[in-house]
Write a protein that holds these residues in place. Structure first.
Motif, PDB file in Angstrom:
ATOM      1  N   LEU A  29       0.828  -1.205   0.000  1.00  5.78           N
ATOM      2  CA  LEU A  29       0.000   0.000   0.000  1.00  5.78           C
ATOM      3  C   LEU A  29       0.864   1.257   0.000  1.00  5.78           C
ATOM      4  CD1 LEU A  29      -2.485  -1.109   2.827  1.00  5.78           C
ATOM      5  CD2 LEU A  29      -2.914  -1.175   0.353  1.00  5.78           C
ATOM      6  N   ASP A  30       0.351   2.327  -0.578  1.00  5.26           N
ATOM      7  CA  ASP A  30       1.058   3.610  -0.576  1.00  5.26           C
ATOM      8  C   ASP A  30       0.791   4.407   0.702  1.00  5.26           C
ATOM      9  OD1 ASP A  30       2.139   3.158  -3.102  1.00  5.26           O
ATOM     10  OD2 ASP A  30       0.396   4.026  -4.114  1.00  5.26           O
ATOM     11  N   GLY A  31      -0.270   4.076   1.399  1.00  2.00           N
ATOM     12  CA  GLY A  31      -0.634   4.790   2.614  1.00  2.00           C
ATOM     13  C   GLY A  31      -2.089   4.539   2.943  1.00  2.00           C
ATOM     14  N   ILE A  32      -2.578   5.206   4.010  1.00  2.00           N
ATOM     15  CA  ILE A  32      -3.961   5.031   4.447  1.00  2.00           C
ATOM     16  C   ILE A  32      -4.593   6.420   4.590  1.00  2.00           C
ATOM     17  CG2 ILE A  32      -5.495   4.062   6.208  1.00  2.00           C
ATOM     18  CD1 ILE A  32      -3.304   2.071   6.903  1.00  2.00           C
ATOM     19  N   PRO A  33      -5.249   6.914   3.540  1.00  2.00           N
ATOM     20  CA  PRO A  33      -5.801   8.277   3.589  1.00  2.00           C
ATOM     21  C   PRO A  33      -6.952   8.438   4.575  1.00  2.00           C
ATOM     22  CG  PRO A  33      -6.426   7.150   1.544  1.00  2.00           C
ATOM     23  CD  PRO A  33      -5.414   6.292   2.215  1.00  2.00           C
ATOM     24  N   THR A  34      -7.592   7.353   4.981  1.00  3.67           N
ATOM     25  CA  THR A  34      -8.725   7.432   5.916  1.00  3.67           C
ATOM     26  C   THR A  34      -8.294   7.188   7.365  1.00  3.67           C
ATOM     27  OG1 THR A  34      -9.188   5.065   5.554  1.00  3.67           O
ATOM     28  CG2 THR A  34     -10.342   6.649   4.144  1.00  3.67           C
ATOM     29  N   TRP A  35      -7.019   7.408   7.674  1.00  5.52           N
ATOM     30  CA  TRP A  35      -6.473   7.035   8.973  1.00  5.52           C
ATOM     31  C   TRP A  35      -7.183   7.709  10.147  1.00  5.52           C
ATOM     32  CZ3 TRP A  35      -4.464   3.014  10.766  1.00  5.52           C
ATOM     33  CH2 TRP A  35      -3.683   2.994  11.923  1.00  5.52           C
ATOM     34  N   THR A  36      -7.536   9.000  10.009  1.00  3.00           N
ATOM     35  CA  THR A  36      -8.207   9.694  11.109  1.00  3.00           C
ATOM     36  C   THR A  36      -9.534   9.034  11.434  1.00  3.00           C
ATOM     37  OG1 THR A  36      -7.154  11.815  10.593  1.00  3.00           O
ATOM     38  CG2 THR A  36      -9.189  11.893  11.881  1.00  3.00           C
ATOM     39  N   PHE A  37     -10.306   8.711  10.417  1.00  6.89           N
ATOM     40  CA  PHE A  37     -11.580   8.023  10.656  1.00  6.89           C
ATOM     41  C   PHE A  37     -11.354   6.670  11.315  1.00  6.89           C
ATOM     42  CE2 PHE A  37     -14.814   4.946   9.635  1.00  6.89           C
ATOM     43  CZ  PHE A  37     -15.989   5.611   9.971  1.00  6.89           C
ATOM     44  N   CYS A  38     -10.368   5.917  10.819  1.00 10.21           N
ATOM     45  CA  CYS A  38     -10.102   4.586  11.375  1.00 10.21           C
ATOM     46  C   CYS A  38      -9.740   4.668  12.854  1.00 10.21           C
ATOM     47  CB  CYS A  38      -8.980   3.898  10.589  1.00 10.21           C
ATOM     48  SG  CYS A  38      -9.403   3.479   8.885  1.00 10.21           S
ATOM     49  N   LEU A  39      -8.932   5.649  13.215  1.00 10.88           N
ATOM     50  CA  LEU A  39      -8.568   5.819  14.627  1.00 10.88           C
ATOM     51  C   LEU A  39      -9.776   6.224  15.469  1.00 10.88           C
ATOM     52  CD1 LEU A  39      -5.121   7.678  14.445  1.00 10.88           C
ATOM     53  CD2 LEU A  39      -5.529   5.416  15.450  1.00 10.88           C
ATOM     54  N   ALA A  40     -10.560   7.193  14.976  1.00 12.37           N
ATOM     55  CA  ALA A  40     -11.732   7.639  15.730  1.00 12.37           C
ATOM     56  C   ALA A  40     -12.709   6.486  15.923  1.00 12.37           C
ATOM     57  CB  ALA A  40     -12.408   8.795  15.007  1.00 12.37           C
ATOM     58  N   PHE A  41     -12.896   5.695  14.879  1.00 15.75           N
ATOM     59  CA  PHE A  41     -13.767   4.530  14.986  1.00 15.75           C
ATOM     60  C   PHE A  41     -13.253   3.562  16.048  1.00 15.75           C
ATOM     61  CE2 PHE A  41     -14.203   0.048  13.818  1.00 15.75           C
ATOM     62  CZ  PHE A  41     -15.574  -0.105  13.990  1.00 15.75           C
ATOM     63  N   SER A  42     -11.936   3.363  16.099  1.00 12.56           N
ATOM     64  CA  SER A  42     -11.358   2.427  17.060  1.00 12.56           C
ATOM     65  C   SER A  42     -11.577   2.898  18.494  1.00 12.56           C
ATOM     66  CB  SER A  42      -9.863   2.237  16.781  1.00 12.56           C
ATOM     67  OG  SER A  42      -9.676   1.605  15.538  1.00 12.56           O
ATOM     68  N   PHE A  43     -11.415   4.190  18.747  1.00 16.76           N
ATOM     69  CA  PHE A  43     -11.691   4.717  20.090  1.00 16.76           C
ATOM     70  C   PHE A  43     -13.164   4.507  20.453  1.00 16.76           C
ATOM     71  CE2 PHE A  43      -7.697   7.121  19.685  1.00 16.76           C
ATOM     72  CZ  PHE A  43      -7.208   7.026  20.978  1.00 16.76           C
ATOM     73  N   PHE A  44     -14.037   4.778  19.494  1.00 15.26           N
ATOM     74  CA  PHE A  44     -15.477   4.598  19.714  1.00 15.26           C
ATOM     75  C   PHE A  44     -15.808   3.141  20.030  1.00 15.26           C
ATOM     76  CE2 PHE A  44     -19.040   2.892  17.129  1.00 15.26           C
ATOM     77  CZ  PHE A  44     -20.090   3.241  17.959  1.00 15.26           C
ATOM     78  N   ARG A  45     -15.265   2.240  19.250  1.00 13.98           N
ATOM     79  CA  ARG A  45     -15.568   0.823  19.429  1.00 13.98           C
ATOM     80  C   ARG A  45     -15.078   0.318  20.781  1.00 13.98           C
ATOM     81  NH1 ARG A  45     -12.470  -3.480  18.014  1.00 13.98           N
ATOM     82  NH2 ARG A  45     -13.477  -5.474  17.534  1.00 13.98           N
ATOM     83  N   LEU A  46     -13.841   0.723  21.174  1.00 18.85           N
ATOM     84  CA  LEU A  46     -13.336   0.315  22.480  1.00 18.85           C
ATOM     85  C   LEU A  46     -14.197   0.901  23.591  1.00 18.85           C
ATOM     86  CD1 LEU A  46     -11.272  -1.067  24.282  1.00 18.85           C
ATOM     87  CD2 LEU A  46      -9.795   0.947  24.043  1.00 18.85           C
ATOM     88  N   ALA A  47     -14.612   2.153  23.447  1.00 21.33           N
ATOM     89  CA  ALA A  47     -15.477   2.763  24.461  1.00 21.33           C
ATOM     90  C   ALA A  47     -16.790   1.998  24.589  1.00 21.33           C
ATOM     91  CB  ALA A  47     -15.753   4.228  24.109  1.00 21.33           C
TER      92      ALA A  47
END
Length: 344
Positions: A283-301
Motif C-alpha cells: 500500500l502507498d498509505g492510508i488516507p482514511t487514517w483519522t476516521f479509522c482511529l476515531a472509529f477504534s476509540f469509539f468501538r473500544l469505548a
C-alpha cells in the motif's frame, strides 16, 4: 436474570473431555485465569497435560456477544495458515455440561507482555517483537478466507457502516449514564464515514500485544489469542485498533504508550509501524487514517461500556477491574473527539 462466574464442575468436564478430546486422561483440576473481561478462561491441568478452556459467562448477555463458538471456528480454520494460533481441540454446544457453551484448546506456554512498553526487555527485543506483531497482522489480512472455509464468517458490504451501527446499538443497550462526548462521536462517525473501498479480510477485532504469546527466550510470536471479536471486515480496523496503544496514557489502568520515550526503548513510532504494514501489504498509505482511529476509540469505548454494564448486572469475569475500565469510557470518547477536531 444475572449471574456470577462460578467454578467449573470438574467431574462433568472430565467426563466430557474423555469423550471429546483425543488423548485426554484425568483426573483434572481447573484454575481461572485472573485476567479477561469477557469470556472466563481456565487452565485445565490433567494427567494427559495442560489445556485452556474458554466459556461464555452466565446470565443475560448482549446479542452476538461472547461468541466462543466463533472463536473455536476461526482458530480451527487458521491452523491451515501461517497465522500462529493455539490448536483447537473440541467445542461443547451442550449447555447442560457446564451451564454455557465452551471450547478447549491446547495450552501455549510462553510470555505475555501485559505492558506494551515491555519494561523487562532490551531495545532490540522490543523492536523485534513489534515487527513480529506487524508481520503477523499483515499475514492475517492476507489469508484467503475462501480457501480455509471462512467465506461466510462475516457479512459483505460496507464494514464500517455495519460496525458503527452495531456498536452504537450495543452502546445504547448498555448505557448507564449520559456521555456527551460519545453522542458527539457517534454523530461524527455517521457524518464522516468514507466511501466503502471494497477491502475485506479476516480481522481479529482485539489485536494488541497482550492478546499474544511469545516464545520464552525470543521474539517469536507463538500464538494470537482471544478471537471473540473476529469477523470478515476492513483490515485497517485492526491496524488502527492496535495503534490506539500509541495514544493511550501509560498510567493508571491504561497500558498505552503516550508519554513513553519510544525511540530510547526501541519501539517504532505509530507512523513507522503503519508504514511497515503498508510495505508488507503493498500500500502507498492510508488516507482514511483519522476516521479509522476515531472509529477504534469509539468501538473500544462501546466495548468497555458493555463491561461496566456486566459488572453492574453481576455478570463480570473480573468486577473490580471492569469497574475501572468502564469508567474510562468518557476519556476514550473525548480523546476521539479531540483527535477529529485537531485534524479538522
Amino acid at each position: 436474570m444475572s449471574g456470577t462466574v462460578a467454578a467449573l464442575d470438574e467431574a462433568a468436564l472430565a467426563r466430557w473431555m474423555e469423550a471429546h478430546v483425543p488423548g485426554f486422561r484425568g483426573p483434572l483440576s481447573a484454575e481461572k485465569f485472573p485476567g479477561g473481561q469477557s469470556n472466563p478462561t481456565f487452565r485445565i491441568t490433567a494427567g494427559s497435560g495442560a489445556y485452556v478452556l474458554r466459556r461464555k459467562p452466565p446470565g443475560q448477555l448482549l446479542k452476538s456477544a461472547h461468541a466462543v463458538d466463533r472463536e473455536f471456528r476461526v482458530i480451527s480454520a487458521l491452523a491451515q495458515t501461517d497465522v500462529p494460533v493455539p490448536k483447537a481441540l473440541a467445542l461443547c454446544t451442550d449447555e447442560s455440561v457446564l451451564g454455557t457453551l465452551f471450547y478447549v484448546m491446547e495450552e501455549v506456554r510462553g510470555r505475555v507482555f501485559w505492558d506494551p512498553a515491555m519494561p523487562d526487555s532490551q531495545p532490540d527485543e522490543r523492536a523485534a517483537v513489534y515487527d513480529a506483531m506487524n508481520a503477523a497482522l499483515a499475514a492475517l489480512h492476507s489469508v484467503d478466507v475462501q480457501a480455509i472455509g471462512l467465506a461466510d464468517f462475516g457479512k459483505s458490504g460496507d464494514y464500517f457502516a455495519r460496525q458503527v451501527a452495531r456498536w452504537s446499538e450495543q452502546y445504547r443497550a448498555s448505557e448507564t449514564q449520559p456521555i456527551p462526548a460519545m453522542d458527539r462521536l457517534i454523530a461524527w462517525l455517521g457524518e464522516n464515514r468514507p466511501p466503502d473501498d471494497g477491502r475485506m479480510s479476516l480481522v481479529h477485532g482485539d489485536y494488541r500485544i497482550d492478546n499474544m504469546i511469545f516464545a520464552p527466550h525470543s521474539a517469536k510470536l507463538l500464538a494470537i489469542i482471544d478471537w471473540e471479536l473476529s469477523t470478515l471486515g476492513h483490515p485497517f480496523s485492526d491496524l488502527a485498533y492496535q495503534c490506539m496503544q500509541w495514544r493511550l496514557p501509560h498510567e493508571g489502568d491504561f497500558r498505552g504508550l503516550a508519554g513513553v520515550d519510544r525511540s530510547a526503548l526501541g519501539i517504532p513510532t505509530e507512523e513507522a509501524y503503519v508504514a511497515a504494514y503498508c510495505r508488507r501489504m503493498g500500500l502507498d498509505g492510508i488516507p482514511t487514517w483519522t476516521f479509522c482511529l476515531a472509529f477504534s476509540f469509539f468501538r473500544l469505548a462501546a466495548i468497555l461500556q458493555g463491561v461496566l454494564k456486566r459488572v453492574l448486572d453481576g455478570n463480570a469475569s473480573n468486577p473490580e477491574h471492569g469497574l475501572k475500565m468502564g469508567r474510562a469510557v468518557p476519556l476514550l470518547a473525548q480523546m476521539a473527539c479531540d483527535l477529529v477536531e485537531a485534524r479538522g
